[in-house]
Write a protein that holds these residues in place. Sequence first.
Motif, PDB file in Angstrom:
ATOM      1  N   UNK A 243     -15.598  23.189 -12.896  1.00  0.00           N
ATOM      2  CA  UNK A 243     -16.492  22.400 -12.166  1.00  0.00           C
ATOM      3  C   UNK A 243     -15.536  21.434 -11.125  1.00  0.00           C
ATOM      4  N   UNK A 244     -14.432  20.817 -11.653  1.00  0.00           N
ATOM      5  CA  UNK A 244     -13.510  20.052 -10.776  1.00  0.00           C
ATOM      6  C   UNK A 244     -12.504  21.024  -9.893  1.00  0.00           C
ATOM      7  N   UNK A 245     -12.112  21.975 -10.364  1.00  0.00           N
ATOM      8  CA  UNK A 245     -11.085  22.615  -9.680  1.00  0.00           C
ATOM      9  C   UNK A 245     -10.887  24.240  -9.686  1.00  0.00           C
ATOM     10  N   UNK A 246     -12.354  24.672  -9.064  1.00  0.00           N
ATOM     11  CA  UNK A 246     -12.364  25.980  -9.220  1.00  0.00           C
ATOM     12  C   UNK A 246     -11.468  26.900  -8.305  1.00  0.00           C
ATOM     13  N   UNK A 247     -10.657  26.351  -7.498  1.00  0.00           N
ATOM     14  CA  UNK A 247      -9.359  26.917  -6.861  1.00  0.00           C
ATOM     15  C   UNK A 247      -8.402  27.579  -7.697  1.00  0.00           C
ATOM     16  N   UNK A 248      -8.144  26.940  -8.839  1.00  0.00           N
ATOM     17  CA  UNK A 248      -7.058  27.124  -9.759  1.00  0.00           C
ATOM     18  C   UNK A 248      -7.503  28.598 -10.130  1.00  0.00           C
ATOM     19  N   UNK A 249      -8.670  28.824 -11.119  1.00  0.00           N
ATOM     20  CA  UNK A 249      -9.037  30.141 -11.344  1.00  0.00           C
ATOM     21  C   UNK A 249      -9.159  31.107 -10.314  1.00  0.00           C
ATOM     22  N   UNK A 250      -9.641  30.877  -9.312  1.00  0.00           N
ATOM     23  CA  UNK A 250     -10.139  31.805  -7.938  1.00  0.00           C
ATOM     24  C   UNK A 250      -8.726  32.228  -7.331  1.00  0.00           C
ATOM     25  N   UNK A 251      -7.840  31.264  -7.162  1.00  0.00           N
ATOM     26  CA  UNK A 251      -6.652  31.705  -6.317  1.00  0.00           C
ATOM     27  C   UNK A 251      -5.774  32.880  -7.304  1.00  0.00           C
ATOM     28  N   UNK A 252      -5.676  32.318  -8.785  1.00  0.00           N
ATOM     29  CA  UNK A 252      -5.157  33.453  -9.551  1.00  0.00           C
ATOM     30  C   UNK A 252      -5.932  34.534  -9.506  1.00  0.00           C
ATOM     31  N   UNK A 253      -7.035  34.642  -9.553  1.00  0.00           N
ATOM     32  CA  UNK A 253      -7.753  35.823  -9.299  1.00  0.00           C
ATOM     33  C   UNK A 253      -7.407  36.658  -8.060  1.00  0.00           C
ATOM     34  N   UNK A 254      -7.456  36.066  -6.806  1.00  0.00           N
ATOM     35  CA  UNK A 254      -6.863  36.410  -5.586  1.00  0.00           C
ATOM     36  C   UNK A 254      -5.743  37.253  -5.501  1.00  0.00           C
TER      37      UNK A 254
END
Lengths: 281, 304
Positions: A243-254
């Motif tokens: 909710x607060x920091x979606x970029x953490x999961x998504x950048x790792x996924x990228x």
Amino acid sequence: MRRRLFGPNVKVGLGLAVVAAMVACAVLAPWIAPHDPYAQDLMARLRPPVWADRGSWVHPLGTDNFGRDLLSRLIWGSRLSIMVGLTAMVLAVSIGTTLGLLAGYLGGRVEQLVMRFADAWQAIPEILLAIVVVAVFGGGVPVLILVLGFAGWEVYTRVTFNLTRSLRERPYVEAALAAGARSSYVMWRHLLPQMAPVLSVIATLQVGQLILQETALSFLGLGLPPPTATWGNVLAEGRERLWVAPWIANLAGCAIILLVLGINLLGNGLREMLDPKRAER
Amino acid sequence: MGYLLHRLLLVPAPLLIVITFVFVVLRLTGDPVAIYLGQDATPEQEALLRAELRLDDPLPMQFLSFLGDLLQGDFGTSIQHRAPAMQVVAERLPATLELVALGLTFALVLGVLGGIAAALWRDRLPDFLLTALAVTGQSMPSFWLGILLIQLFALELDWLPTSGREDWQSAILPTATLAAFLLPNFVLVTRAAVLETMREQFLATARARGVGPVRALFRHVLPNALNPVVSLVGLQLGRLMGGAVVTETVFAWPGVGRLMVAAIFQRDVPVVIAGVFIVALTIVLANLLVDLVQAAIDPRIRLR
């Protein structure tokens, strides 16, 4: 023949560029990572990446819940992923080709035993082996490499076995044997070099799959325990803060998809170069 | 009949490997009692378990009694759930089978359709897009796809629940995630199989006889292209169960996979072993089913 939109040269070039860049990052991690991947800065928790509103160049990809620099964690994470993927692949290739060579060369009982074992092994998913081993021994780099390496040998056994069977009948092999060469010499000097191209294509593609498996195991908590900076761990931690920091999961996924896609492009391109007739289909 | 008998004889091999593997790993650590009971066990409990596991017998005898217990369905007692481990696992099995069946069905149907489309439009835009999508899918970590779906459909749009297993809506995202994990291979293998069949002589003959393109596709190409696709189902069963473990964890789906992962952190070894055994058994039986289907649709296999 119609022109293909995306030929083998383009694939190999593109794949190689991506893989080389990421391997370079991994090797140079101590020099190019802007921060210590484990240094916590509680004043700078959950900072967004530089392109977002509150982002800054101090932490180009933002920070996680402990204020650790995400870019540095991803760069250091690539080291572990690439290292585990490569070593596990080497282990799988060594076991698999040795067994395949022996089964194909010796035939008879050895062949029956090895190939039936390979058939049965193929039915067991690596994640089950990992679950048993981690449940008993706990996680860690050596455990991870052993599990993934031992899980993936049977592809090479199958390929080496089939190739050995057909290559054995070739005149130059018979000539070598007639001239008094020992079996081990023939296998090492005449059979293996012939198989190297095919095996290296499979091995390239397998490294990509091994990296995916390693990140999945880390994500499940069966890989390297936190706070180790691995891509799977970063993703698992990011999942708690969607909710607060979606970029953490998504950048790792990228990061994961970029490396694995590069490896897959490289492997597919190499396969097409090696066997243009098949790939044309 | 000969084929069936021959095939049935192959069933126990993978199971025996799994059981042996589990036994070796348990004994490698030296003291299974510590693993089974954890740190706060009383000496009495330890002595009891030591006798129960027959740790003073020679190793081959221990293995046989281990094997005998498993065959009787005795996997020990779950430390966490205070119930027979096999019962704990069996209660979770329907949820896993539901997820796996849904995921495999969608992957198979969409993958075969996509593969046929790619083959028919070979080297044109649809083929390029489908192949590119498939290769990207092969590079995608499935747990990240699950998390992306949660972000979009549960957090942003608020259409679907983030996790759990209540109504049919809660099954949508897990099914999509698991199906997407298998889909790329089905697309690529179907595409290759259809293209392969289209080069066969019998197809040219049929077309020359005046068989129309649609009829040729359904009567001549697809039945022959089906075989590699069915084989792939068998080869993918292991990945399917592995993918289920990951998917269940992402979506808190109450199946065997999530149970096993949780059991590892609770040091609940009996549940881990029972879960591993059940998953392996599922794979082996499903593999048997796939082989029988294949023999039914392709006489070349059963008459070999």
